[in-house]
Write an enzyme that holds these catalytic residues in place. Structure first.
Site, short mmCIF file in Angstrom:
data_model
loop_
_atom_site.label_atom_id
_atom_site.label_comp_id
_atom_site.label_asym_id
_atom_site.label_seq_id
_atom_site.Cartn_x
_atom_site.Cartn_y
_atom_site.Cartn_z
N LYS A 48 0.99 -1.24 0.00
CA LYS A 48 0.01 -0.04 -0.03
C LYS A 48 0.86 1.23 0.03
O LYS A 48 2.00 0.90 0.15
CB LYS A 48 -0.88 0.12 1.27
CG LYS A 48 -0.13 -0.04 2.31
CD LYS A 48 -0.97 -0.12 3.61
CE LYS A 48 -0.13 0.01 5.09
NZ LYS A 48 -1.30 -0.20 6.22
N ARG A 146 -11.93 0.37 13.85
CA ARG A 146 -11.54 1.21 12.65
C ARG A 146 -12.37 0.74 11.55
O ARG A 146 -13.52 0.73 11.35
CB ARG A 146 -9.97 1.11 12.58
CG ARG A 146 -9.32 2.43 11.95
CD ARG A 146 -8.04 2.57 11.76
NE ARG A 146 -7.41 1.46 11.12
CZ ARG A 146 -6.09 1.33 10.68
NH1 ARG A 146 -5.15 1.98 11.11
NH2 ARG A 146 -5.82 0.07 10.03
N HIS A 178 -7.10 -6.77 11.75
CA HIS A 178 -6.08 -5.93 11.81
C HIS A 178 -5.82 -5.72 13.35
O HIS A 178 -7.03 -5.42 14.31
CB HIS A 178 -6.24 -4.77 11.09
CG HIS A 178 -4.77 -4.05 10.90
ND1 HIS A 178 -3.56 -4.79 10.68
CD2 HIS A 178 -4.51 -2.52 10.89
CE1 HIS A 178 -2.47 -3.90 10.53
NE2 HIS A 178 -3.25 -2.48 10.57
N ARG A 234 0.74 -10.74 7.08
CA ARG A 234 0.75 -9.34 6.19
C ARG A 234 1.59 -8.65 6.61
O ARG A 234 1.48 -7.50 7.09
CB ARG A 234 -0.67 -8.84 6.12
CG ARG A 234 -1.78 -9.50 5.71
CD ARG A 234 -3.21 -8.57 5.59
NE ARG A 234 -3.25 -7.86 6.92
CZ ARG A 234 -4.11 -8.32 7.92
NH1 ARG A 234 -4.71 -9.23 7.92
NH2 ARG A 234 -4.04 -7.52 8.90
N TYR A 277 18.55 30.60 7.35
CA TYR A 277 17.49 31.56 8.01
C TYR A 277 17.48 31.98 9.37
O TYR A 277 17.89 30.84 9.85
CB TYR A 277 16.05 31.14 7.34
CG TYR A 277 15.58 31.14 6.01
CD1 TYR A 277 16.10 32.40 5.22
CD2 TYR A 277 15.04 30.04 5.44
CE1 TYR A 277 15.64 32.40 3.82
CE2 TYR A 277 14.77 29.93 4.03
CZ TYR A 277 15.03 31.05 3.37
OH TYR A 277 14.68 31.18 1.89
N CYS A 324 15.77 24.23 4.97
CA CYS A 324 15.02 25.25 4.36
C CYS A 324 14.20 24.23 3.24
O CYS A 324 14.11 23.15 3.24
CB CYS A 324 15.81 26.18 3.29
SG CYS A 324 17.17 27.08 4.62
N MET A 325 13.36 25.12 2.40
CA MET A 325 12.40 24.33 1.51
C MET A 325 13.11 23.17 0.46
O MET A 325 12.99 22.25 0.29
CB MET A 325 11.58 25.12 0.89
CG MET A 325 10.64 24.53 -0.08
SD MET A 325 9.67 25.71 -1.18
CE MET A 325 8.78 26.57 0.22
N ASP A 326 14.33 23.82 -0.04
CA ASP A 326 15.15 23.16 -0.92
C ASP A 326 16.42 22.97 -0.49
O ASP A 326 17.14 22.13 -1.56
CB ASP A 326 15.39 24.04 -2.14
CG ASP A 326 13.83 24.89 -2.33
OD1 ASP A 326 12.88 24.21 -2.50
OD2 ASP A 326 14.03 26.26 -2.35
C1 LIG Z 1 -0.50 -1.72 6.90
C2 LIG Z 1 -1.24 -3.07 7.03
C3 LIG Z 1 -0.40 -3.89 7.46
C4 LIG Z 1 1.21 -4.05 7.36
O1 LIG Z 1 1.44 -3.39 8.74
P1 LIG Z 1 3.02 -3.42 9.01
O2 LIG Z 1 3.00 -3.12 10.53
O3 LIG Z 1 3.68 -2.39 7.92
O4 LIG Z 1 3.54 -4.75 9.03
C5 LIG Z 1 -1.15 -5.19 7.39
N1 LIG Z 1 -2.39 -5.44 7.33
C6 LIG Z 1 -3.22 -4.04 7.02
C7 LIG Z 1 -4.54 -4.16 7.20
C8 LIG Z 1 -2.52 -2.79 7.16
O5 LIG Z 1 -3.36 -1.71 6.88
#
Ligand SMILES: *Cc1c(COP(=O)(O)O)cnc(C)c1O
Length: 393
Positions: A48, A146, A178, A234, A277, A324-326
């Site tokens: 992601k 969530r 999750h 995951r 700055y 700075c920005m750049d």
């Molecule tokens: C981002 C995410 C993960 C991975 O999490 P990590 O802490 O980076 O391993 C797994 N499952 C879901 C639903 C997530 O949103």
């Protein structure tokens, strides 16, 4: 962040001024290491947010080649980007509004995470309109509160799902959830979430809705809680070589992203000269400064001003004055430390050349390493080493 090429150009002057170098061999190494932790569970590589800002397509290809079986993303667009690149492995996308346009994803065989009866209804409608079957994975809210099907909607949801599957508009592939406390391995809620997920799966089985895969563990749980593995894990952050639990060390992963630039100007200043700055830094002695062309617009966060070190010419030098920005300025000391214009300067990386890590920045900013790597951007150009067809630098 843009990507202009998949290999590092050999001509030195072709190097971008602001660069995020992505080491795909480190991705391979990290996925193999994750497989050791995962035991019999398969790996869904989480790519992601453009692979945590490392580039979704090259990271996905590398992770699959290293033994990941599936890919996980947040949005339908992220999933379709992988499909457009010709990646055929299972891809699960899990964060959508219920009125999202699901048709292109269904047609591209993207697996859809479903979090409410409204989501399911919308997916069923899209599947029926296209005379196709949508492959879905149910997201169960087991306590994060969530995303995921809420407890009070569960029974209605299961009824709807049974109907949708019977009429052929959806096929239930997986069930997942999750963790709220993945980075606190011993936290009591982890076990509670595991048990709630198991109960949800049992509910579905009783209705002849047995999923093929059940998954719960993120990186932290993959590394510390074998009892949370289910059929698949995951991991995200560990694949990028960063630790999900800094207090427990680095778990032997190799950081994938190096942020580097080059010295574009070297100059001498006299003792008492204010730099950048606000003149927040005044030269305590005659000294030599190096100017680096990256700043907060590129993710070198301004509140790191005067708090980081940059690796140039085999040594760390303090960044001084305002970021700075750049651009930022580095103090090379009276003798200039042998640094020349054009020399490479490393902000953070895997530490092989003595440079700081993303974790060091996270500690200073009181945040997590995830935010450091995803925060690099602006003009920064991604380049790749390692992986298939790479040019070794
Ligand atoms: C981002 C995410 C993960 C991975 O999490 P990590 O802490 O980076 O391993 C797994 N499952 C879901 C639903 C997530 O949103």
């Amino acid at each position: 962040m843009t990507t202009t090429q998949h290999t590092v150009p050999s001509a030195r002057n072709a190097r971008p001024q602001a660069e995020a170098l992505i080491d795909l061999d480190a991705v391979t190494y990290n996925v193999r290491r994750l497989r050791e932790f995962a035991g019999d569970a398969a790996i869904m590589a989480v790519v992601k947010a453009d692979a945590y800002n490392h580039g979704a397509v090259p990271v996905a290809r590398t992770a699959l080649a290293a033994g990941a079986r599936e890919l996980g993303v947040t949005t339908l667009d992220e999933a379709l980007e992988l499909r457009r690149a010709g990646i055929e492995a299972p891809v699960l996308s899990w964060l959508h509004a219920s009125d999202a346009d699901f048709a292109p994803a269904i047609a591209a065989n993207v697996e859809l995470g479903v979090s409410s009866p409204r989501h399911l209804e919308s997916i069923v409608a899209a599947a029926q309109a296209a005379a196709m079957t949508a492959t879905i994975t149910v997201k169960v809210d087991t306590g994060l509160n969530r995303n995921g099907v809420a407890r009070d909607e569960w029974d209605v949801f299961v009824d709807d799902l049974a109907r949708a599957q019977a009429e052929g508009s959806v096929r239930l592939r997986g069930v997942f959830s999750h963790l709220a406390h993945g980075d606190e391995p011993e936290h009591r809620v982890n076990g509670e979430q595991r048990d709630r997920l198991s109960e949800a799966v049992a509910d579905l089985r009783r209705r002849s809705l047995a999923p093929e895969v059940v998954h719960l563990a993120n990186s932290a749980a993959t590394l510390t809680r074998p009892d949370l593995r289910f059929d698949m894990v995951r991991p995200g952050i560990a694949m990028y070589g960063l630790t999900p639990i800094p207090e427990r060390g680095d778990f032997g992963f190799r950081p994938v992203m190096t942020v580097r630039t080059k010295v574009i100007l070297v100059k001498k200043v006299e003792a008492g000269s204010g730099v950048s700055y606000g003149h927040s830094w005044i030269a305590p002695r005659d000294t030599t400064l190096a100017l680096l062309p990256m700043g907060y617009a590129d993710g070198i966060r301004r509140n790191l001003s005067g708090r980081i070190e940059v690796q140039i010419g085999g040594r760390r030098h303090p960044q001084i004055g305002r970021i700075c920005m750049d651009q930022v300025v580095v103090d090379l000391g009276p003798d200039g430390a042998g640094v020349n214009e054009g020399d490479e300067a490393l902000f953070f990386g895997d530490g092989r050349h003595g440079e700081p890590g993303a974790q060091d920045w996270a500690d200073k900013l009181d945040t997590i390493n995830y935010e450091i790597v995803t925060g690099i951007g602006g003009r920064t150009v991604r380049t790749y080493v390692g992986g298939e067809g790479s040019v070794k630098p």
